[in-house]
Scaffold this active site. Structure first.
Site, PDB file in Angstrom:
ATOM      1  CD  GLU A   5      -3.190   3.228  -5.289  1.00 21.11           C
ATOM      2  OE1 GLU A   5      -2.187   2.591  -4.944  1.00 21.11           O
ATOM      3  OE2 GLU A   5      -4.318   2.687  -5.434  1.00 21.11           O
ATOM      4  NE  ARG A  25      -4.280  -1.459   0.096  1.00 20.47           N
ATOM      5  CZ  ARG A  25      -4.416  -2.572  -0.609  1.00 20.47           C
ATOM      6  NH1 ARG A  25      -3.396  -2.986  -1.364  1.00 20.47           N
ATOM      7  NH2 ARG A  25      -5.534  -3.280  -0.567  1.00 20.47           N
ATOM      8  CG  HIS A  75      -3.441  -0.724  -6.572  1.00 20.20           C
ATOM      9  ND1 HIS A  75      -3.843  -0.098  -5.419  1.00 20.20           N
ATOM     10  CD2 HIS A  75      -3.344  -2.053  -6.242  1.00 20.20           C
ATOM     11  CE1 HIS A  75      -3.992  -0.980  -4.445  1.00 20.20           C
ATOM     12  NE2 HIS A  75      -3.690  -2.173  -4.927  1.00 20.20           N
TER      13      HIS A  75
END
Length: 328
Positions: free
Chosen positions: A273, A244, A292
């Site tokens: 993000e 993360r 991601h």
């Protein structure tokens, strides 16, 4: 709504960017009766008592107290992926709602992604592509160098399911493997991949050529890697983060990359993000950023979907729930 006999399930949307995977929709609709957040919000009185499950894909819909109060017959929330940092577990538990995720479905794809970022960062693949494809390139420098992966030392922070898969892959590259984990793994598991346990994180940081973050975000791991930790790493070291974004102090990371405290970074996760388009990480050549996509393979995402449906239907049938999260 489709077939009234099927379980009624709340999802975020069928439209981008936070929608159910379009390749899964046909199969899902055969087994579940979906209500989108928009439909629900437009008619809470009608849909609220009917919804028995929530299907979270890509972190949506957001689960809060107001939503849970609106769903009196809710039995389970199924969450895609392994991470749960976007969910208030105590809140969910207080409503007597079950929770399941998909930790096994993402292990191989995320481990592959970690190695891909390691290799790409070490060999400066993106920079090389720019040189090779640039219209201004007249020749290739014979002294354009990257880092050797074979025989180097990999420090894995977080030796859970994904971390161990990474160790298996790293062994094939003849890497020396160090790891730091809340709990030490069994001796036979260490021996199988040639991993050495570092009880102190500092020891791992000082010895590793590559440091890979493969752990969950918790209050204890928030900004685990900051200015002090980056300063302990070798100036030739590369940081890889597939956990993360908030595991790393990004301001400290920018400074370390700009001043040569560490060599480079490969990041599949950031905070937020996406990053603001003016963020300095976007301007550094010694950084590889991906959106991601650790679990973003057709195979992994389909397995995630199947795991979620299996857990959902089990909960509604009063059966044992695969991959149930212990909320106690």
């Amino acid at each position: 709504m489709q077939n009234q006999k099927l379980p009624c399930v709340l999802i975020n949307s069928f439209e981008e960017p936070y929608c159910v995977n379009e390749d899964h929709v046909a199969d899902l609709k055969k087994r579940l009766n979906f209500v989108t957040m928009q439909e629900f919000l437009e008619n809470k009185t009608h849909f609220g008592p009917k919804i028995q499950a929530i299907y979270i894909w890509g972190g949506k819909p957001v689960i809060d107290k107001e939503l849970l109060q609106s769903l009196p017959t809710l039995k389970i929330i199924v969450n895609s992926g392994a991470g749960l940092d976007h969910l208030d577990l105590n809140l969910i538990a207080s409503f007597g709602v079950k929770l399941a995720n998909t930790p096994h479905a993402v292990t191989n794809s995320t481990a592959d992604m970690g190695m891909a970022l390691l290799l790409a960062s070490a060999r400066r693949i993106l920079e090389g592509n720019e040189v090779a494809t640039s219209p201004d390139t007249k020749s290739f420098s014979i002294n354009w160098m990257g880092q050797e992966v074979t025989g180097s030392t990999l420090g894995i922070i977080g030796m859970g399911k994904i971390g161990y898969k990474i160790a298996q892959r790293a062994k094939a590259f003849e890497m020396k493997i160090l790891y730091h984990n809340r709990n030490r793994r069994k001796v036979e598991e260490e021996q199988a991949v040639g991993a050495h346990y570092c009880e102190k994180l500092d020891e791992l940081l000082q010895q590793s050529d590559f440091v890979m973050l493969v752990l969950s975000l918790t209050p204890q791991t928030h900004k685990l890697i900051g200015k002090r930790e980056l300063g302990l790493m070798k100036p030739t070291a590369i940081l890889i983060n597939i956990g993360r974004g908030q595991l790393v102090d990004q301001d400290a990371l920018v400074e370390a990359l700009q001043t040569g405290i560490i060599k480079a970074a490969g990041l599949d996760v950031t905070y937020p993000e996406p990053l603001p388009r003016s963020h300095p990480l976007l301007k550094l050549k010694n950084v590889i950023l991906t959106p991601h996509i650790g679990s973003a393979t057709h195979q992994s995402r389909r397995l995630m979907m199947e795991n979620m449906v299996e857990s959902l239907l089990a909960a509604l049938s009063g059966l044992s729930i695969p991959n149930e999260v212990n909320l106690k």
